[in-house]
Design a protein around this motif. Structure first.
Motif, PDB file in Angstrom:
ATOM      1  N   LEU A 155       0.831  -1.203   0.000  1.00  0.00           N
ATOM      2  CA  LEU A 155       0.000   0.000   0.000  1.00  0.00           C
ATOM      3  C   LEU A 155       0.864   1.250   0.000  1.00  0.00           C
ATOM      4  O   LEU A 155       0.564   2.231  -0.700  1.00  0.00           O
ATOM      5  CB  LEU A 155      -0.939  -0.009   1.202  1.00  0.00           C
ATOM      6  N   ARG A 156       1.938   1.249   0.772  1.00  0.00           N
ATOM      7  CA  ARG A 156       2.826   2.424   0.786  1.00  0.00           C
ATOM      8  C   ARG A 156       3.424   2.656  -0.592  1.00  0.00           C
ATOM      9  O   ARG A 156       3.548   3.807  -1.043  1.00  0.00           O
ATOM     10  CB  ARG A 156       3.910   2.239   1.845  1.00  0.00           C
ATOM     11  N   PRO A 169       7.996  13.430  -6.470  1.00  0.00           N
ATOM     12  CA  PRO A 169       8.674  12.139  -6.293  1.00  0.00           C
ATOM     13  C   PRO A 169       8.640  11.685  -4.834  1.00  0.00           C
ATOM     14  O   PRO A 169       9.003  12.440  -3.926  1.00  0.00           O
ATOM     15  CB  PRO A 169      10.103  12.430  -6.757  1.00  0.00           C
ATOM     16  N   THR A 170       8.207  10.451  -4.632  1.00  0.00           N
ATOM     17  CA  THR A 170       7.969   9.949  -3.284  1.00  0.00           C
ATOM     18  C   THR A 170       8.349   8.483  -3.223  1.00  0.00           C
ATOM     19  O   THR A 170       8.071   7.722  -4.158  1.00  0.00           O
ATOM     20  CB  THR A 170       6.487  10.121  -2.890  1.00  0.00           C
ATOM     21  N   SER A 171       8.957   8.074  -2.102  1.00  0.00           N
ATOM     22  CA  SER A 171       9.271   6.667  -1.865  1.00  0.00           C
ATOM     23  C   SER A 171       8.376   6.125  -0.768  1.00  0.00           C
ATOM     24  O   SER A 171       7.748   6.883  -0.015  1.00  0.00           O
ATOM     25  CB  SER A 171      10.739   6.514  -1.456  1.00  0.00           C
ATOM     26  N   ALA A 172       8.316   4.814  -0.642  1.00  0.00           N
ATOM     27  CA  ALA A 172       7.485   4.192   0.391  1.00  0.00           C
ATOM     28  C   ALA A 172       7.905   4.620   1.788  1.00  0.00           C
ATOM     29  O   ALA A 172       7.069   4.693   2.698  1.00  0.00           O
ATOM     30  CB  ALA A 172       7.556   2.673   0.264  1.00  0.00           C
ATOM     31  N   SER A 351      -2.858   0.111  11.201  1.00  0.00           N
ATOM     32  CA  SER A 351      -4.160  -0.033  10.547  1.00  0.00           C
ATOM     33  C   SER A 351      -4.421  -1.498  10.219  1.00  0.00           C
ATOM     34  O   SER A 351      -3.476  -2.271  10.017  1.00  0.00           O
ATOM     35  CB  SER A 351      -4.190   0.802   9.268  1.00  0.00           C
ATOM     36  N   PRO A 352      -5.692  -1.904  10.133  1.00  0.00           N
ATOM     37  CA  PRO A 352      -6.004  -3.303   9.825  1.00  0.00           C
ATOM     38  C   PRO A 352      -5.397  -3.748   8.499  1.00  0.00           C
ATOM     39  O   PRO A 352      -5.526  -3.053   7.490  1.00  0.00           O
ATOM     40  CB  PRO A 352      -7.533  -3.327   9.775  1.00  0.00           C
ATOM     41  N   VAL A 353      -4.743  -4.890   8.496  1.00  0.00           N
ATOM     42  CA  VAL A 353      -4.089  -5.383   7.284  1.00  0.00           C
ATOM     43  C   VAL A 353      -5.115  -5.648   6.180  1.00  0.00           C
ATOM     44  O   VAL A 353      -4.882  -5.327   5.012  1.00  0.00           O
ATOM     45  CB  VAL A 353      -3.280  -6.665   7.593  1.00  0.00           C
ATOM     46  N   LEU A 354      -6.254  -6.210   6.532  1.00  0.00           N
ATOM     47  CA  LEU A 354      -7.256  -6.519   5.507  1.00  0.00           C
ATOM     48  C   LEU A 354      -7.750  -5.249   4.824  1.00  0.00           C
ATOM     49  O   LEU A 354      -7.889  -5.214   3.593  1.00  0.00           O
ATOM     50  CB  LEU A 354      -8.426  -7.283   6.130  1.00  0.00           C
ATOM     51  N   ASP A 355      -8.017  -4.195   5.579  1.00  0.00           N
ATOM     52  CA  ASP A 355      -8.434  -2.926   4.973  1.00  0.00           C
ATOM     53  C   ASP A 355      -7.357  -2.396   4.030  1.00  0.00           C
ATOM     54  O   ASP A 355      -7.666  -1.853   2.953  1.00  0.00           O
ATOM     55  CB  ASP A 355      -8.709  -1.890   6.059  1.00  0.00           C
ATOM     56  N   GLN A 356      -6.095  -2.536   4.423  1.00  0.00           N
ATOM     57  CA  GLN A 356      -5.009  -2.060   3.572  1.00  0.00           C
ATOM     58  C   GLN A 356      -4.954  -2.847   2.255  1.00  0.00           C
ATOM     59  O   GLN A 356      -4.706  -2.279   1.189  1.00  0.00           O
ATOM     60  CB  GLN A 356      -3.681  -2.160   4.311  1.00  0.00           C
TER      61      GLN A 356
END
Length: 484
Positions: A155-156, A169-172, A351-356
């Motif tokens: 997700l990140r 420009p963005t990294s995780a 945060s909840p892994v499933l939501d992510q």
């Protein structure tokens, strides 16, 4: 405001309570009780606070103590006040009522209510399949503890790619996933704003941002937005930063909530430079950035002009996707993200892994989903504008170029009274004062266009019916006389 509200404080909130609708027909004590109920209805007076002693409020309002006693008795009889002899009186809700998502108190059995207090869409059709696919994806995470304070890497990466595509420009490592945008704001304020620190916000602004600042006991300065044009007055905004030198400034540059304004490119660059000179951190709320309408081009992110790690961007899935998917994020420098993660463990672990995983699936299909959302919103916005033009032509509305809301200028300072009256005909509204600090903005009303067109047209018809009823009950609003 919490615990005790003193006489002068309540007097300021009440303002010109003698001029409320129906005042000429009501004794002073009934008008005062109605004004207090109005403050409770639009959230300016919280529940559970102790009201001033009768003598204190009588002196502040310049009325008799008998009037105050009678008003308090009226509030007790209507269920809005709970009193104990010798201890005081506390605000409450009458039985059978609750606080709605808009902050207004409303009857529990409101199945026919059209809710215009919430600027959020129903879930897209793609969400359920995404959730089913995410459940299968979850298997590979079940062998670990499930705690990911900055978010799962998939997700990140997806969020970082979105910023890069927009010109930043963005990294995780520069992304932290949060449980919604509101938590993102709360965590940033915990890190950047000491208790009692100075903050600058737009006026009007997002009410829950004001609540987050109040939780930090912030000293808040406002920068007023115009109802038309670009909204922000460049000289006034930059001057406020230079003169007040706040620790934090909270801005909504993309389709500002509630006005719908879009900050120009030139101002984005200048506000970052001014913030650096003033030693101010900019908290940029990008909740609506994915929702331009009519092909409106969106300027580069404010963070694209940042060379000194002064800009912290927050965003989330609530507005373009669904509010029930509690996924938000912070985009900042990698060291800031690590400091935020350390702050977060005192609030929740991750945060909840499933939501992510659901969010990862939705972002992979973002072009198709969000494009459809924009078409939907453009049609609903136009239906709302047409209904307002027909039923309430005296109201002034600037057509927003994106986002989810209209900011309507009414034909009189009746926003709170109109919200109370609209509840009676099944429409929930968020009156203008909820978007400010001091009870002003009574001439304004936020109208989201997140509901189906038929509901919006029906809501405007109901609002118009009670708006004209208010005219029959209140004194005529006159232009102030000029005294030279």
């Amino acid at each position: 405001m919490s615990g005790l509200v003193r006489g002068p404080q309540l007097a300021r909130l009440l303002g010109q309570w003698h001029a409320l609708p129906g005042r000429r027909r009501s004794p002073d004590y009934l008008a005062l009780a109605g004004a207090v109920r109005g403050l409770l209805a639009d959230g300016r007076l919280p529940l559970g606070v102790r009201l001033p002693a009768e003598r204190d409020l009588a002196e502040s309002l310049k009325v008799s103590r008998t009037t105050i006693a009678a008003a308090y008795r009226e509030l007790r009889d209507s269920g809005h006040l709970n009193s104990r002899r010798g201890a005081g009186s506390w605000t409450r809700l009458p039985g059978g009522h609750r606080v709605a998502s808009s902050g207004l108190w409303t009857p529990i059995d409101d199945l026919d209510m059209i809710d215009l207090g919430c600027a959020a869409l129903a879930a897209p059709a793609e969400l359920a399949p995404a959730a089913q696919a995410a459940a299968a994806d979850l298997t590979r995470y079940l062998g670990g503890a499930g705690y990911h304070p900055t978010g799962i890497i998939e997700l990140r990466d997806a969020i970082a790619a979105g910023y890069t595509a927009r010109g930043l420009p963005t990294s995780a490592e520069q992304i932290m996933v949060t449980s919604g945008t509101q938590q993102a704001l709360d965590l940033v304020l915990r890190l950047a704003l000491p208790p009692g620190g100075h903050a600058l916000v737009e006026s009007p602004t997002y009410p829950n941002a004001l609540a987050a600042l109040a939780a930090r006991r912030a000293r808040i300065t406002t920068h007023g937005l115009a109802t038309d044009g670009p909204g922000w007055d460049t000289d006034l905004l930059l001057g406020s930063l230079r003169q007040t030198r706040p620790r934090v400034a909270y801005l909504i540059p993309e389709f500002q909530n509630p006005t719908g304004h879009l900050m120009p490119v030139a101002l984005r660059e200048r506000v970052v430079a001014a913030a650096h000179a003033a030693d101010t951190d900019l908290v940029v709320d990008e909740s609506f950035v994915d929702l331009p309408l009519d092909g409106t081009p969106v300027p580069p992110p404010v963070g694209a002009f940042d060379r000194h790690s002064r800009v912290v961007s927050i965003g989330g899935m609530s507005k373009p996707y669904w509010g029930g998917l509690r996924i938000g994020w912070v985009r900042a420098s990698a060291p800031q993200v690590q400091r935020l993660a350390a702050v977060r463990v005192g609030v929740d672990m991750s945060s909840p892994v499933l939501d992510q995983l659901v969010a990862v699936r939705l972002l992979a299909d973002a072009d198709r989903i969000v494009t459809a959302r924009r078409r939907q919103l453009a049609g609903q916005r136009d239906a709302l504008l047409a209904a307002l033009a027909e039923a309430l032509p005296e109201w002034r509305v600037t057509v927003p170029r994106g986002g989810l809301t209209l900011w309507a200028e009414l034909d009189g300072p009746v926003s709170s009274a109109l919200a109370r009256a609209a509840e009676e005909v099944g429409v929930r509204l968020a009156p203008g004062p909820r978007f400010g600090l001091d009870g002003t903005l009574e001439r304004f009303l936020r109208l989201p266009f997140a509901l189906p067109a038929a509901d919006l047209v029906d809501a405007v018809r109901r609002i118009a019916s009670v708006r004209y009823d208010l005219d029959a009950r209140r004194p005529h609003w006159r232009e102030p006389a000029v005294i030279a």
